[in-house]
Design an enzyme around this catalytic site. Structure first.
Site, PDB file in Angstrom:
ATOM      1  N   SER A 198      42.468  41.566  66.022  1.00 25.87           N
ATOM      2  CA  SER A 198      42.288  42.793  65.235  1.00 25.87           C
ATOM      3  C   SER A 198      40.806  43.096  65.105  1.00 25.87           C
ATOM      4  CB  SER A 198      42.915  42.664  63.847  1.00 25.87           C
ATOM      5  OG  SER A 198      44.327  42.651  63.925  1.00 25.87           O
ATOM      6  N   GLU A 199      40.487  44.367  64.909  1.00 18.51           N
ATOM      7  CA  GLU A 199      39.100  44.803  64.847  1.00 18.51           C
ATOM      8  C   GLU A 199      38.340  44.190  63.682  1.00 18.51           C
ATOM      9  OE1 GLU A 199      39.351  49.146  62.907  1.00 18.51           O
ATOM     10  OE2 GLU A 199      40.750  48.794  64.543  1.00 18.51           O
TER      11      GLU A 199
END
Length: 538
Positions: free
Chosen positions: A334-335
């Site tokens: 995930s970012e």
């Protein structure tokens, strides 16, 4: 040595015209300090005319959404703060968007005494100076024109730097830094053991200190000086001016989402303190058009890849992979800086149950921009004739850019998935075919988008694989344009596809092939997803 102060004293530190830089993601933000500032503003009218910069969306920051409290708002995402978004949409607050990762890189450069950072991210989008320079409303455009006349605009196009084009992102002289952590000792050393993200704590602190500002840290608890494990300290005492301990621990956002407070094991499973049984969190999706799209998207991945799934429909990719027994064959990312484990959805977006690594968000985006992602799946909000995507402004509503601009620009394979039309669409899967019972009122494949957050022309030129997967067909963006490569069983090419678009795609000789029939069945046939992946290895 940092000074330990009360919440009321923390609110008094903020002055009219302050330029606040804060670390944020989802529900994680120094919410008690923000609420204390809000209370003071509502009672006294001060502080006012402040500027707030934050990279990721931060739900608690809606406490700043009062006319006069902020002068400017610069972020990557405001759809999670609807009151703030409304002020921007009504042109009561000048607003700008920048790519999430690029903002972090800009702050890192400021921390070492530079005024900003150069990046290729944002070229060809509405953040490009040649388009809108990230402006979200008329007042922001007017200010940008004034700044441009002084050569001080926030985003500047560089046509030739060693033979290549870039965008230059300029920071501001921050006067206050606002971050949230878990523990601070009496000297101001800070750890983040209970947080679900590492975020950009030290990056924000360094950028603020380099500009002569003061850094305020909200923590859960205070520890004796020198008692913290030095290897766990995320921000050193040299970067912290004030420490404020929360006064209402019962309200601390440990899974305190709109649907109620989660138990502590839930939170510990997200911050890595313990490994929790996943249980029914990844139960199989029912067979419907959404599952068909997710299945088709998962076919494009392969074992060993690093995979990122965006917010919304893409988050269900993990469910399909778990059902097909291949989830352990890839690494989910995930970012936010979360690596490994199982990504959460909704307000848990960016959190991972049983996370394997939680890295600094800024360093994570350096990897996205430099090395690049193997495989990314993103929501299909609106696509124009050349395949470029709009995620930031739809139907008059300000949404956001977030990490989308960075991740899509560097992904080797980028997929955009979503229904073909929107608003009122009713569909089912019956006997292995798509049945459209009521067409959506809004077309999503349009001649031209009002804003662009992804430039498909540049991506195709760079050799990225681009697919647009809907419940009724699949497009591939090639150097020639948008090619209709697949059509769902039961779909009429003219009535259900061509008549529902504002442009004519390229149709290969012989017409598009059928989408795989097995993904329209209750149980994925022909060996399922694992067989698809195994065939790629062979």
């Amino acid at each position: 040595m940092a000074k330990v102060i009360t919440m009321a004293e923390a609110a008094e530190l903020f002055a009219d015209g302050d330029i606040i830089l804060s670390a944020s993601f989802g529900m994680v933000w120094p919410e008690e300090v923000g609420q204390a500032i809000e209370k003071r503003f509502l009672e006294t009218g001060h502080p006012r005319d402040m500027v707030h910069l934050h990279a990721a969306g931060c739900i608690p920051a809606d406490c700043f959404a009062h006319e006069g409290m902020l002068k400017w708002d610069i972020s990557s995402h405001e759809s999670t703060t609807p009151k703030m978004a409304k002020l921007i949409e009504e042109d009561k607050l000048p607003g700008w968007y920048m790519p999430l990762g690029t903002m972090l890189q800009m702050w890192r450069e400021q921390g070492r005494g530079m005024p900003g950072a150069m990046s290729k991210v944002g070229l060809g989008t509405f953040m490009d100076e040649r388009v809108d320079a990230g402006c979200l409303n008329p007042s922001a455009k007017k200010i940008t024109e004034e700044l441009t006349a002084q050569n001080k605009q926030f985003i500047k196009y560089i046509p030739d730097f060693d033979g290549e084009e870039y965008l230059y992102y300029r920071g501001l002289p921050y006067t206050k830094g606002l971050i949230r952590a878990t523990t601070a000792d009496e000297n101001g050393n800070v750890t983040a053991e209970n947080e679900v993200y590492n975020l950009e704590l030290s990056t924000v602190a360094r950028a603020v200190k380099a500009n002569g500002g003061k850094v305020i840290v909200q923590v859960e608890r205070l520890a004796k000086a020198g008692s913290l494990d030095p290897k766990l300290v995320k921000v050193g005492r040299n970067l912290v001016d004030y420490v404020v301990v929360i006064e209402h621990p019962e309200n601390l956002v440990h899974g305190l989402w709109p649907h109620g407070k989660q138990n502590i094991n839930y939170w510990y499973g997200l911050n890595g303190r313990i490994k929790v049984p996943i249980g029914d969190s990844l139960k199989p999706m029912p067979l419907d058009p959404k599952k068909v799209m997710v299945r088709r998207a998962c076919m494009e991945a392969q074992a060993g890849w690093m995979c990122n799934f965006g917010i919304g429909l893409p988050t269900f990719c993990g469910s399909v992979m778990a059902e097909e027994g291949v989830m352990d064959d890839i690494t989910m990312i995930s970012e936010s800086g979360s690596v490994g484990g199982v990504p959460g959805g909704g307000p848990d977006f960016g959190c991972h149950w049983n996370v394997q690594a939680s890295v600094d968000q800024g360093e994570h985006f350096d990897w996205f921009d430099g090395t690049g992602l193997d495989f990314g799946v993103f929501g299909l909000s609106e696509a124009q004739e050349d395949g470029s995507i709009n995620t930031s402004f739809l139907n008059g509503i300000t949404l956001g850019v977030g990490g989308f601009a960075n991740i899509t620009a560097g992904a080797n394979t980028a997929l955009f998935i979503g229904t073909f039309t929107a608003k009122g669409l009713e569909e089912t899967i019956e006997d292995g075919k798509l049945v459209i019972k009521q067409e959506g009122k809004l077309k999503k494949f349009v001649k031209k988008c009002l804003q662009l957050t992804f430039d498909a022309n540049l991506a195709a030129k760079n050799g990225q694989k681009l697919l647009y997967i809907t419940e009724r067909c699949v497009f591939e963006r090639t150097l020639e344009g948008m090619v209709l490569i697949e059509i769902a069983p039961g779909v009429d090419l003219q009535k259900d596809i061509l008549d529902q678009m504002e442009f004519a795609p390229i149709i290969p000789a012989g017409g598009p092939r059928l989408m795989p029939a097995e993904i329209f069945q209750p149980v994925w046939g022909n060996g399922g997803l694992k067989a698809v992946w195994d065939a790629k290895v062979k």
